[in-house]
Structures are given as C-alpha cells and as structure tokens.
Design an enzyme around this catalytic site. Structure first.
Site, short mmCIF file in Angstrom:
data_model
loop_
_atom_site.label_atom_id
_atom_site.label_comp_id
_atom_site.label_asym_id
_atom_site.label_seq_id
_atom_site.Cartn_x
_atom_site.Cartn_y
_atom_site.Cartn_z
N ARG A 196 -61.16 43.64 -14.74
CA ARG A 196 -61.62 42.39 -14.14
C ARG A 196 -62.96 41.94 -14.70
NH1 ARG A 196 -58.19 44.87 -10.86
NH2 ARG A 196 -56.97 43.74 -9.28
N SER A 250 -49.43 43.79 -2.97
CA SER A 250 -49.76 43.94 -4.38
C SER A 250 -51.08 43.26 -4.69
CB SER A 250 -48.66 43.35 -5.27
OG SER A 250 -49.08 43.28 -6.62
N ASP A 287 -51.83 54.48 -6.17
CA ASP A 287 -51.90 55.14 -7.48
C ASP A 287 -52.14 56.64 -7.37
OD1 ASP A 287 -51.42 52.85 -8.93
OD2 ASP A 287 -53.54 52.34 -9.14
N LYS A 327 -43.77 51.13 -11.00
CA LYS A 327 -44.98 51.44 -11.76
C LYS A 327 -44.58 51.72 -13.22
CE LYS A 327 -48.14 51.10 -8.51
NZ LYS A 327 -49.33 50.23 -8.66
N ARG A 333 -50.43 58.87 -15.04
CA ARG A 333 -50.69 59.58 -13.78
C ARG A 333 -49.71 60.73 -13.56
NH1 ARG A 333 -54.81 56.54 -12.16
NH2 ARG A 333 -54.62 54.27 -12.33
#
EC number: 2.5.1.19
Length: 426
Positions: A25, A166, A312, A339, A385
């Site tokens: 971001r 989301s 996550d 994901k 992950r």
C-alpha cells in the site's frame, strides 16, 4: 530441499520482515498522491516488488537506493497507460487493489500473473467496480486472470454490502471511491484489516468508519508522506508458534506490527494457554516487541469475527493445534480455499503426511492433539505460508527427514526465513 529437523531449542532475537500489506500500500498511495513519498523498511519480497514494478510500468518514478524507496507521485492523473501487460507475479494484493486504482484511469490495462494467480477469483472485485462505471472482465471470458480493465473519469459512487470478508475487495472499492464524485458506502461482512483506511487518513484523505460501515466522499487528492513499515505479524507468526512448541525455547521478535485488525493469532495463543508478552509497545504506530516462550497448550475453537484477523496465520495455527491437548476446530474459513493454493486441503494433506491427526471440512479443519510428527516428503504447492509452516513442523520431527518440494516459494514474503531459523536453532 531437506528441512531442519529435531531442534533441541530455539533462542535469540529476530527482526522479522517488514509488513507485506503496508509495503504494497505504501507504493500504491505514493503513486496516487501528489508529491514525494519516502518508504523506509520496505519489504523486498517478490510480491511487493511486483507492485513496485507495476507502478513503474504506469509511468511512476520510483527510486530505490537499497535503504529508502522514493515515490514521485503526480496523483491519479499522473498514471499513464502501460506499454505491455502488467505482470503481478504471485500477488493477489497487487492485482485486486490495482483494479480499484485503474478503475478511474481513462485507458485500458491488462493484468496477468503466474499459474496460481490465474486460479484466483476476481468477480468479487470486478462486479462492484463495473457497477461504478469501469469496464472490467476476464480476457478469457471467465472471472480469472488475465484481467482487462478500461477505467473512466466518470466513476459513480457505490453503496455496497460485501458478500465476503475481504480486505482486498474493500480496498479496491475505496481506491475507486477516492476518484468518484459523491459518497460511497461499503458495509463489511466482518471487520477486516484496515491498513487502507488508516493510510487514506495518513496521506491526507478523509473517511468515516462506523463499525462495519465505511463512508468515503470523493474525489479526494492525497499528499505524499513518509512511511516507516513495521514488522509483519504474519511472518512473525511462524516464530511465535516455533517458540511455543519447540522445547525450552525463548524468542524475542522486535518491532512487530500490532494493528488490532491483524492480531487474532495473539488472542488464539492466549486462549490456548501460550506465553506471549508484548514489550515496548508503541500504541501510536501499532507496533511492539513480542517475547514468546515454550508453553503447554490446550485446544480451542476458532471461528466467526476473528477469522479475518488471522486468515493468513491459519496454516501455522493449524500446526500449533497439532501440539495442543484436545480437539481444535477451525470454522468459517472458506476463504482459505482461494488463497495461493487451497490452504484447507494443503494443510490437511501435508500435515497428515508428517503424522498429524487433521481432517479438512468445507470451511476449516478439525485437529486432534497432541501428536508426534515424523519424517516425510511434502510440498508447499508454491505457497509461501504452506512452505514456512512445514519447516516449523519439521523442527518437531525426531526421527526421519523432511523433504520439501517448492521451498523457494518462501521468498514471496520472507526471503531470509531459513537463515533466520538457522540463527535461532540449537
């Protein structure tokens, strides 16, 4: 790759990688603001570098001296048509949030990614953006990338109740709303991470938040800022769990981001009886140090509003549950299916190979513990992950070896993961 196994204990101090969500971001907000934005402690993982490259392809001047990134923004109007298809790599954040930004740009852009991205659903983003006046569709007449978007300078505000929880969809709508004439309203299904809302304010914008309702009146002009990115709690999570389950361990994780919309894992650890202490907390910047010690753990149930606060972290929480006494139930986590891979199936299959008692459900996992883990050949499915979770699992293996296929996936968010683990291992 053969993973490290049978570790006696973990001791030491770590600076975990910078927050991935904020790093993405910071580039985006710098690009759409007027003036200079400087970014310190930017995450130079593959996903965030995809975002940086994407905005360079849109004509934004971005300099990286290895320490600080400088973005010379010229507002939304400064974005130029890319000469070629923008490659977002493996990054769902890049493609979904960029669609919101491009919705107000009066030219056509095509975005594509790797094989994993090509399986990620995009209707959840495209539908509200099309309602606002953009023309957004899958190039192959499906909802999957590659995606083509033609923006418009006449975006209309939207009153939108989100069908899924989301942060990516919410953020895309808010980026578009910054360019629309009038007040847009977004109502969340559950409260999700709010980095976009916080950074709109940080860059001089305004919006109102009332529970799950967000109201933003556009158009708005943002101004470049100085951004210091804290450590990523999603990366810290792997060492939090390692410190809890490897015997006689004590790990200090420095400068971890503690935004309340991201700290669900700390609540779960507390509920399970784990020892994690927050030190040197900086409430203004939502950060602090985390001290974790080996603990006796009990099972818990995880579901409802907490899920977006730890979505996550659920793969590594599943591993944690294999070492807790009792039956842990994870529910309301169907988002795991879309994901980088289907994380419900991947976690269940790979941990079962290593000896865990774990069953997938339509929206989560049922895990019986504690169980001893043994060696085996496993895969990350190209999901960073899953790969890191399996290495932490391997630490608990006393007999046999653990071979991990597609270990390179960890570089998406944590390029130094294996090196950091080695420094703590005894």
């Amino acid at each position: 790759m053969q993973l490290r196994t049978n570790v006696k204990h973990l001791q030491g101090t770590l600076m975990v990688p910078s927050d991935k969500s904020i790093s993405h971001r910071s580039i985006m907000f710098g690009a759409i603001s007027s003036g200079k934005t400087t970014i310190t402690n930017f995450l130079r993982g593959e996903d965030c570098l995809s975002t940086l490259a994407a905005f360079r392809s849109l004509g934004v001047n971005i300099e990286d001296d290895g320490t600080t990134i400088t973005v010379e923004g010229q507002g939304f109007a400064g974005l130029k048509k890319a000469k070629n298809t923008i490659d977002v790599g493996n990054s769902g954040t890049t493609i979904r949030l960029m669609l919101g930004i491009l919705a107000g740009c009066p030219f056509e852009t095509r975005l594509a990614g790797d094989a994993s991205i090509s399986k990620r659903p995009m209707n959840r983003v495209m539908l509200p953006l099309n309602q606002m006046g953009a023309e957004c569709q899958g190039v192959q007449q499906t909802e999957f990338p590659p995606i083509s978007i033609r923006g418009t300078q006449n975006l209309q505000p939207i009153d939108y109740t989100m069908p899924v929880a989301s942060a990516q969809v919410k953020s895309a709508i808010l980026f578009a709303a910054l360019q629309a004439e009038g007040t847009s309203v977004v109502v969340e299904k559950e409260k999700t991470r709010d980095h976009t809302e916080e950074m709109i304010r940080q860059f001089g914008g305004t919006l109102e938040v009332d529970g799950k309702k967000i109201m933003l009146t556009g158009p708005q002009q943002l101004t470049g800022q100085n951004v210091v990115v804290p450590g990523d709690i999603s990366s810290a999570a792997f060492f939090l769990v390692a410190g809890l389950v490897v015997p006689d361990s004590e790990i200090l994780l420095k400068n971890v981001g503690l935004n309340q919309t991201r700290t669900g894992i700390l609540d779960v650890i507390k509920n399970m009886g784990g020892s994690v202490t927050i030190l040197n907390e900086d409430e203004a910047n939502h950060s602090g140090d985390l001290l974790v010690k080996t603990s006796q753990l009990t099972a818990t149930e995880i579901g409802g509003a907490i899920i977006p606060r730890l979505i996550d972290e659920l793969p590594i929480i599943a591993l944690l549950a294999t070492q807790a006494t009792g039956t842990t139930i994870i529910r309301d986590a169907e988002e795991l299916k879309v994901k980088e891979t289907n994380r419900i199936d991947a976690v269940a299959k790979e941990l079962t190979i290593l000896g865990a008692d774990i069953t997938p459900t339509d929206d989560g996992l049922i895990i019986h513990g504690p169980t001893s883990l043994h060696g085996g050949r496993v895969t990350s499915y190209g999901d960073h992950r899953i790969g890191m979770m399996l290495q932490i699992a391997a630490l608990l293996v006393k007999e046999g070896t653990v071979e991990l296929d597609k270990a390179e996936a960890v570089s998406v968010s944590y390029p130094a993961f294996f090196d950091d683990l080695e420094r703590l291992s005894c």
